[in-house]
Design an enzyme around this catalytic site. Sequence first.
Site, mmCIF file in Angstrom:
data_model
loop_
_atom_site.group_PDB
_atom_site.id
_atom_site.type_symbol
_atom_site.label_atom_id
_atom_site.label_comp_id
_atom_site.label_asym_id
_atom_site.label_seq_id
_atom_site.Cartn_x
_atom_site.Cartn_y
_atom_site.Cartn_z
ATOM 1 N N GLU A 193 10.889 -4.546 3.894
ATOM 2 C CA GLU A 193 10.776 -5.524 3.995
ATOM 3 C C GLU A 193 10.303 -6.382 2.406
ATOM 4 O OE1 GLU A 193 9.187 -5.060 6.600
ATOM 5 O OE2 GLU A 193 8.988 -6.168 8.272
ATOM 6 N N LYS A 199 0.759 -1.490 0.280
ATOM 7 C CA LYS A 199 -0.026 -0.073 0.374
ATOM 8 C C LYS A 199 1.138 1.370 -0.318
ATOM 9 C CE LYS A 199 -3.391 2.410 2.702
ATOM 10 N NZ LYS A 199 -4.704 2.641 2.995
ATOM 11 N N GLY A 203 -5.097 -2.253 4.349
ATOM 12 C CA GLY A 203 -4.074 -2.766 3.813
ATOM 13 C C GLY A 203 -4.762 -4.507 4.271
ATOM 14 N N ARG A 204 -5.405 -4.833 5.620
ATOM 15 C CA ARG A 204 -6.080 -5.884 6.109
ATOM 16 C C ARG A 204 -7.550 -6.467 5.156
ATOM 17 N NH1 ARG A 204 -5.470 -3.357 9.875
ATOM 18 N NH2 ARG A 204 -6.533 -1.839 10.924
ATOM 19 N N HIS A 233 -5.662 -33.618 17.799
ATOM 20 C CA HIS A 233 -4.511 -34.230 18.125
ATOM 21 C C HIS A 233 -3.277 -33.367 18.999
ATOM 22 C CE1 HIS A 233 -7.022 -37.564 16.891
ATOM 23 N NE2 HIS A 233 -7.059 -36.878 15.294
ATOM 24 N N GLU A 257 -5.425 -6.191 14.596
ATOM 25 C CA GLU A 257 -4.799 -5.196 14.065
ATOM 26 C C GLU A 257 -6.200 -4.586 14.153
ATOM 27 O OE1 GLU A 257 -2.204 -4.328 9.309
ATOM 28 O OE2 GLU A 257 -1.221 -4.562 11.366
ATOM 29 N N LYS A 297 9.448 -0.973 14.405
ATOM 30 C CA LYS A 297 9.738 -0.686 13.549
ATOM 31 C C LYS A 297 11.017 0.691 12.692
ATOM 32 C CE LYS A 297 5.085 -1.054 10.210
ATOM 33 N NZ LYS A 297 4.716 -0.915 9.492
HETATM 34 O O1 F6P Z 1 3.404 -2.828 10.125
HETATM 35 C C1 F6P Z 1 1.450 -3.645 9.544
HETATM 36 C C2 F6P Z 1 1.103 -2.466 8.282
HETATM 37 O O2 F6P Z 1 1.260 -1.422 8.083
HETATM 38 C C3 F6P Z 1 -0.140 -3.288 8.268
HETATM 39 O O3 F6P Z 1 -1.374 -2.997 7.732
HETATM 40 C C4 F6P Z 1 0.057 -3.421 6.233
HETATM 41 O O4 F6P Z 1 -0.885 -4.219 6.163
HETATM 42 C C5 F6P Z 1 1.687 -3.946 6.038
HETATM 43 O O5 F6P Z 1 2.157 -3.212 6.969
HETATM 44 C C6 F6P Z 1 2.244 -3.955 5.526
HETATM 45 O O6 F6P Z 1 2.057 -2.789 4.573
HETATM 46 P P1 F6P Z 1 1.640 -2.377 3.571
HETATM 47 O O7 F6P Z 1 1.299 -2.386 1.943
HETATM 48 O O8 F6P Z 1 2.187 -0.927 3.400
HETATM 49 O O9 F6P Z 1 3.494 -2.630 2.444
#
Ligand code: F6P
Length: 497
Positions: A191, A185, A244-245, A361, A330, A471
Amino acid sequence: MDWTALEALPRPTLSELFEDRERVAKLAAELEIPGGAIRFDWSKTHLDDAVVAAFERLAEEADFAGKRAALFAGGVVNASEGRAATHTAQRGVGDVVDVEEAQALHQRMRALVEAIHGGLLGEVRHLIHIGIGGSALGPALAIDALARDDARVTVHVVANIDGCALEQAIGECDPATTLIAVASKTFTTTETMTNAASALDWLGDSGVEDPHGRVIALTACPDKAVEWGVDETRVLPFPDTVGGRYSLWSSIGFPIALAMGWEAFAEMLEGGAAVDRHFRDSDGIANLPLRAAFADLYYAQVRGCQTRAVFAYDERLRLLPSYLQQLEMESNGKRVTAWGDPLGGASAAVTWGGVGTDAQHAVFQLLHQGTHLVPVDFLAVAAPGDALDPAHHRILLTNCFAQGAALMAGRASQDAARAYPGDRPSATILLDDLNPASFGALIAFHEHRTFANAALLGINPFDQFGVELGKEIAKAIEGGAQRFDASTQALLAAAGL
Ligand code: F6P
């Protein structure tokens, strides 16, 4: 929110509640959606007329109806970020301008998906989808659930910064027939951007002439993607009002459409839209996501349950618990209301779970005999997803239903170690069939359940400031900062950092 009225109510056991012959008729309902019916059975919870009436009063006091109207009207329901939340508009239900914008962006995505299917980018057999959190969990779940046998393109979802994740994906791909989707987003997430750069290095090192030409960007910040080197024609934007979610319905769902075709993606949207209309148009206990929220909050606030568990009795839905963990934790894992006041009670329960029958199990011992009261959701699909001996599916379903029955009934024994206390609540969601539409409906149900929980608690479910501090500290360490607590400093030194 004042829970005292609920706390003061009598607490009949489930067995006592089942003396009401109408109980199943009252608390189990079928929702007809394009992909077949979904049965939502909340009868094995402790909801009764008095609890429901108290919750309906609370919903009125919390202006649930007003908040819901604002959600569908594109109002600023995310006050801390001054934004609307328009994920329902992605499914065609919402403010007309938001819906039109979503449809235009979907047309753009559809055109690219169909062009790729038509050979625009040569032979494409693999897509490495790079994203994390909401930019990964939805596509990973949808593809694992729906595209097991007949995917047009094999999708590899890479989320973790741990290089082992990307290494595994590239080990399974042929660079000449692989595309990279960079899903973010913000288009800044460490990452994702690090993995994306390494994926391009891999393509370049493997002899692909124009690695950037193999990238599709899925983002609410298209300018950043262009600046990063993706040609504008391969940037698929989505509105920043889609969280995002809540984003698998937007261009973040590109890998779903690429793997399964546009028709399937459109069916998923339609399944979600059917639940949107139900949520928007039904009131009180008849509103199924709101009913689920009543039970969630009853256990979290009145019975002191700190967790709730979800078990998917279907291998295809094995990723659902982790998807729901992000959606619910979240969104509603917050200690203050949207106005900054302390919650005055518990926030959302911790969501956890697994897949049945495996979990029986492993962890069900605690559910049946532990000291924690854990409300459980069981999810199952009436039609089998496999072509093996029907015994597989029969045993799967009988086990699912048996667990709910056992949790509720318990069993007395002279031997304390062998006694089951019973009176333990569960809800069951039974899909006629698992297909794109019923999958979309299932996810939209959980989105609205989360929203209903938030509305009653007074929480803003659409921000997530709690993820920032860690972060920032990681970035400070990367930047060479050295003044931390003694434990952190010792750990950094021990790892040679
Ligand atoms: O760190 C949490 C978060 O901001 C989530 O809310 C989001 O889905 C995810 O990181 C990834 O964010 P982005 O889509 O901006 O890379």
